[in-house]
Write a protein that holds these residues in place. Structure first.
Motif, PDB file in Angstrom:
ATOM      1  N   GLN A 176       0.834  -1.203   0.000  1.00 39.18           N
ATOM      2  CA  GLN A 176       0.000   0.000   0.000  1.00 39.18           C
ATOM      3  C   GLN A 176       0.871   1.257   0.000  1.00 39.18           C
ATOM      4  OE1 GLN A 176      -3.297   0.288   2.948  1.00 39.18           O
ATOM      5  NE2 GLN A 176      -2.227   2.104   3.706  1.00 39.18           N
ATOM      6  N   PHE A 177       0.454   2.221  -0.792  1.00 37.74           N
ATOM      7  CA  PHE A 177       1.144   3.517  -0.797  1.00 37.74           C
ATOM      8  C   PHE A 177       0.236   4.561  -0.178  1.00 37.74           C
ATOM      9  CE2 PHE A 177       3.017   0.893  -4.009  1.00 37.74           C
ATOM     10  CZ  PHE A 177       4.376   1.122  -3.847  1.00 37.74           C
ATOM     11  N   ASP A 178       0.744   5.258   0.830  1.00 38.91           N
ATOM     12  CA  ASP A 178      -0.054   6.281   1.511  1.00 38.91           C
ATOM     13  C   ASP A 178       0.101   7.608   0.787  1.00 38.91           C
ATOM     14  OD1 ASP A 178      -0.766   4.404   3.391  1.00 38.91           O
ATOM     15  OD2 ASP A 178       0.865   4.923   4.755  1.00 38.91           O
ATOM     16  N   GLU A 179      -0.998   8.105   0.242  1.00 39.68           N
ATOM     17  CA  GLU A 179      -0.967   9.362  -0.509  1.00 39.68           C
ATOM     18  C   GLU A 179      -2.002  10.378  -0.020  1.00 39.68           C
ATOM     19  OE1 GLU A 179       1.269  10.568  -2.155  1.00 39.68           O
ATOM     20  OE2 GLU A 179       1.897   9.486  -3.965  1.00 39.68           O
ATOM     21  N   PRO A 180      -1.913  10.807   1.255  1.00 38.55           N
ATOM     22  CA  PRO A 180      -2.830  11.863   1.696  1.00 38.55           C
ATOM     23  C   PRO A 180      -2.690  13.130   0.850  1.00 38.55           C
ATOM     24  CG  PRO A 180      -1.093  11.481   3.325  1.00 38.55           C
ATOM     25  CD  PRO A 180      -1.020  10.361   2.341  1.00 38.55           C
ATOM     26  N   ALA A 181      -1.526  13.309   0.224  1.00 39.46           N
ATOM     27  CA  ALA A 181      -1.310  14.492  -0.629  1.00 39.46           C
ATOM     28  C   ALA A 181      -2.250  14.482  -1.843  1.00 39.46           C
ATOM     29  CB  ALA A 181       0.141  14.548  -1.085  1.00 39.46           C
ATOM     30  N   PHE A 182      -2.793  13.309  -2.189  1.00 42.51           N
ATOM     31  CA  PHE A 182      -3.739  13.231  -3.316  1.00 42.51           C
ATOM     32  C   PHE A 182      -5.035  14.000  -3.029  1.00 42.51           C
ATOM     33  CE2 PHE A 182      -2.607   9.320  -6.146  1.00 42.51           C
ATOM     34  CZ  PHE A 182      -1.322   9.818  -6.295  1.00 42.51           C
ATOM     35  N   ASN A 183      -5.280  14.291  -1.744  1.00 37.02           N
ATOM     36  CA  ASN A 183      -6.489  15.052  -1.403  1.00 37.02           C
ATOM     37  C   ASN A 183      -6.237  16.552  -1.398  1.00 37.02           C
ATOM     38  OD1 ASN A 183      -8.696  13.446  -1.214  1.00 37.02           O
ATOM     39  ND2 ASN A 183      -8.516  13.026   0.968  1.00 37.02           N
ATOM     40  N   VAL A 184      -5.050  16.959  -1.840  1.00 40.92           N
ATOM     41  CA  VAL A 184      -4.692  18.379  -1.764  1.00 40.92           C
ATOM     42  C   VAL A 184      -4.254  18.957  -3.110  1.00 40.92           C
ATOM     43  CG1 VAL A 184      -3.239  20.088  -0.583  1.00 40.92           C
ATOM     44  CG2 VAL A 184      -3.966  18.031   0.643  1.00 40.92           C
ATOM     45  N   PHE A 185      -3.370  18.250  -3.797  1.00 40.18           N
ATOM     46  CA  PHE A 185      -2.748  18.811  -5.013  1.00 40.18           C
ATOM     47  C   PHE A 185      -3.359  18.181  -6.275  1.00 40.18           C
ATOM     48  CE2 PHE A 185       0.492  18.647  -1.603  1.00 40.18           C
ATOM     49  CZ  PHE A 185       0.590  20.009  -1.364  1.00 40.18           C
ATOM     50  N   PHE A 186      -4.593  18.565  -6.564  1.00 42.95           N
ATOM     51  CA  PHE A 186      -5.352  17.851  -7.606  1.00 42.95           C
ATOM     52  C   PHE A 186      -4.720  17.925  -8.993  1.00 42.95           C
ATOM     53  CE2 PHE A 186      -8.568  19.535  -4.531  1.00 42.95           C
ATOM     54  CZ  PHE A 186      -8.629  18.376  -3.796  1.00 42.95           C
ATOM     55  N   ASP A 187      -4.237  19.108  -9.381  1.00 38.26           N
ATOM     56  CA  ASP A 187      -3.659  19.228 -10.722  1.00 38.26           C
ATOM     57  C   ASP A 187      -2.450  18.312 -10.861  1.00 38.26           C
ATOM     58  OD1 ASP A 187      -5.565  21.045 -11.379  1.00 38.26           O
ATOM     59  OD2 ASP A 187      -4.315  22.820 -11.052  1.00 38.26           O
ATOM     60  N   GLU A 188      -1.597  18.323  -9.840  1.00 36.94           N
ATOM     61  CA  GLU A 188      -0.399  17.471  -9.880  1.00 36.94           C
ATOM     62  C   GLU A 188      -0.767  15.980  -9.855  1.00 36.94           C
ATOM     63  OE1 GLU A 188       3.217  19.954  -7.850  1.00 36.94           O
ATOM     64  OE2 GLU A 188       1.743  19.094  -6.513  1.00 36.94           O
ATOM     65  N   VAL A 189      -1.801  15.646  -9.100  1.00 33.93           N
ATOM     66  CA  VAL A 189      -2.231  14.241  -9.038  1.00 33.93           C
ATOM     67  C   VAL A 189      -2.522  13.747 -10.447  1.00 33.93           C
ATOM     68  CG1 VAL A 189      -4.095  12.682  -8.314  1.00 33.93           C
ATOM     69  CG2 VAL A 189      -3.186  14.355  -6.703  1.00 33.93           C
ATOM     70  N   ASN A 190      -3.272  14.550 -11.186  1.00 34.80           N
ATOM     71  CA  ASN A 190      -3.683  14.125 -12.528  1.00 34.80           C
ATOM     72  C   ASN A 190      -2.576  14.291 -13.565  1.00 34.80           C
ATOM     73  OD1 ASN A 190      -6.536  13.138 -12.381  1.00 34.80           O
ATOM     74  ND2 ASN A 190      -6.748  15.085 -11.300  1.00 34.80           N
TER      75      ASN A 190
END
Ligand SMILES: [Zn+2]
Length: 341
Positions: A176-190
């Motif tokens: 499992q990879f923990d990515e709480p940052a995915f709930n913050v930096f939407f443009d970078e996530v995509n």
């Protein structure tokens, strides 16, 4: 998993008070040297036994050998100077003094592989191992070398892939990879976040998961949550692309959160670790409350793909509370199993 609704935790569990100061993040170790190494192994065994006693199906290490889910991994890498610190804003939420990336980052030795072998040796149940995700890693560092969040994340993804392959070889069933940052930096996530995550799982044959949450129940997080309004729609930004990704399982927060549960529809087809335990309060859920959350999620997740879980890690909770919550999780899952039988 052949069992319906297999239970697990997001990862961390409280440490015994003889190992580290309880109810505290980044809690310093109470021992050192050889004594510390042995004490960490004892804690790992204890954590395993407590999960088994509570009827948890997919066992984690409880993160007993790490001080923090991101920092401990980075401490094992070269290219990062922990003495040279800079203040940066973590996930746009709070300032923290963080280490500096001063050179190319590299994994000079395995980080958790020995711990994983140790856990594997002591249980026949499926085991899940959590690693920090590339985007969350870069967010807790000052980068004076690559000067590009994307480049640094890509380097971390390659390093995580090396570690993940060795964890798989050690017998880990789910990484499992923990990515709480995915709930913050939407443009970078995509733009590159999900691509970096796929780089981290490249070539793995075991199952893979990404855990995206609203964080531990610490003040900086609960203050931030108050600014998010009555509906938390953050998952809406990352789920469509995650649904298309190679990741097998998505671990998310549900119980007591303001996440509209129908957002889970956006990842239809994926296995979903549904957070049915709130980690931000000390009230132990009743089995019926857990069952209720699972029932709601079942409208959007096929039964064979629903994995009851906790919203996030439980490291900062008192041990008896965490233990109670583990038991509630199992009992709640059992209610739903009986209903469907
Ligand atoms: Zn979390």
């Amino acid at each position: 998993m052949s069992k319906l609704f297999p239970t697990s935790t997001a990862g961390s569990l409280p440490k015994p008070s003889w190992l580290a100061e309880p109810e505290k993040l980044w809690s310093p170790w109470k021992l050192e040297g050889e004594e510390l190494l042995n004490a960490k192994k004892d804690a790992l065994l204890l954590s395993l036994k407590e999960q088994e006693a509570a009827g948890i199906d997919i066992i984690s290490d409880g993160e007993q050998t790490r001080q923090h889910f991101v920092t401990t991994f980075i401490e094992h890498l070269s290219g990062v100077d922990f003495e040279k610190r800079q203040t940066v804003r973590i996930r746009n939420r709070y300032d923290a003094s963080v280490p500096t990336v001063y050179d190319a980052v590299a994994r000079t030795k395995p980080v958790f592989v020995e711990d994983a072998k140790f856990l594997r040796k002591h249980t026949k149940q499926a085991i899940k191992w959590a690693l920090p995700g590339p985007m969350t890693m870069i967010d807790t560092l000052y980068d004076a070398h690559y000067k590009s969040r994307e480049k640094l994340a890509w380097e971390f993804a390659k390093i995580l892939n090396e570690e993940a392959k060795e964890l798989e070889a050690a017998g880990v069933d789910i990484i499992q990879f923990d990515e709480p940052a995915f709930n913050v930096f939407f443009d970078e996530v995509n733009d590159w976040g999900i691509a970096a995550l796929e780089r981290a799982i490249e070539g793995l044959k075991c199952e893979t998961a990404v855990h995206i949450c609203y964080g531990y129940g610490i003040k900086a997080n609960t203050d931030w949550k108050k600014t998010l309004g009555s509906e938390w729609r953050q998952y809406e930004e990352s789920f469509p692309k995650l649904q298309q990704s190679k990741i097998d399982i998505i671990s998310l927060e549900c119980h007591n959160s303001h996440v509209p549960i129908d957002l889970i529809e956006l990842i239809r087809g994926k296995k979903v670790m549904v957070g049915a335990i709130d980690v931000a309060n000390h009230t132990v859920e009743t089995p019926e409350e857990v069952a209720n959350t699972l029932r709601k999620a079942l409208k959007f997740v096929d039964a064979d793909k629903l994995y009851p879980c906790t919203n996030c890690g439980m490291a900062p909770l008192p041990r008896d509370v965490a233990r109670g919550k583990l038991h509630a999780l199992s009992a709640g899952a059992e209610i739903i199993r009986k209903e469907l039988a």
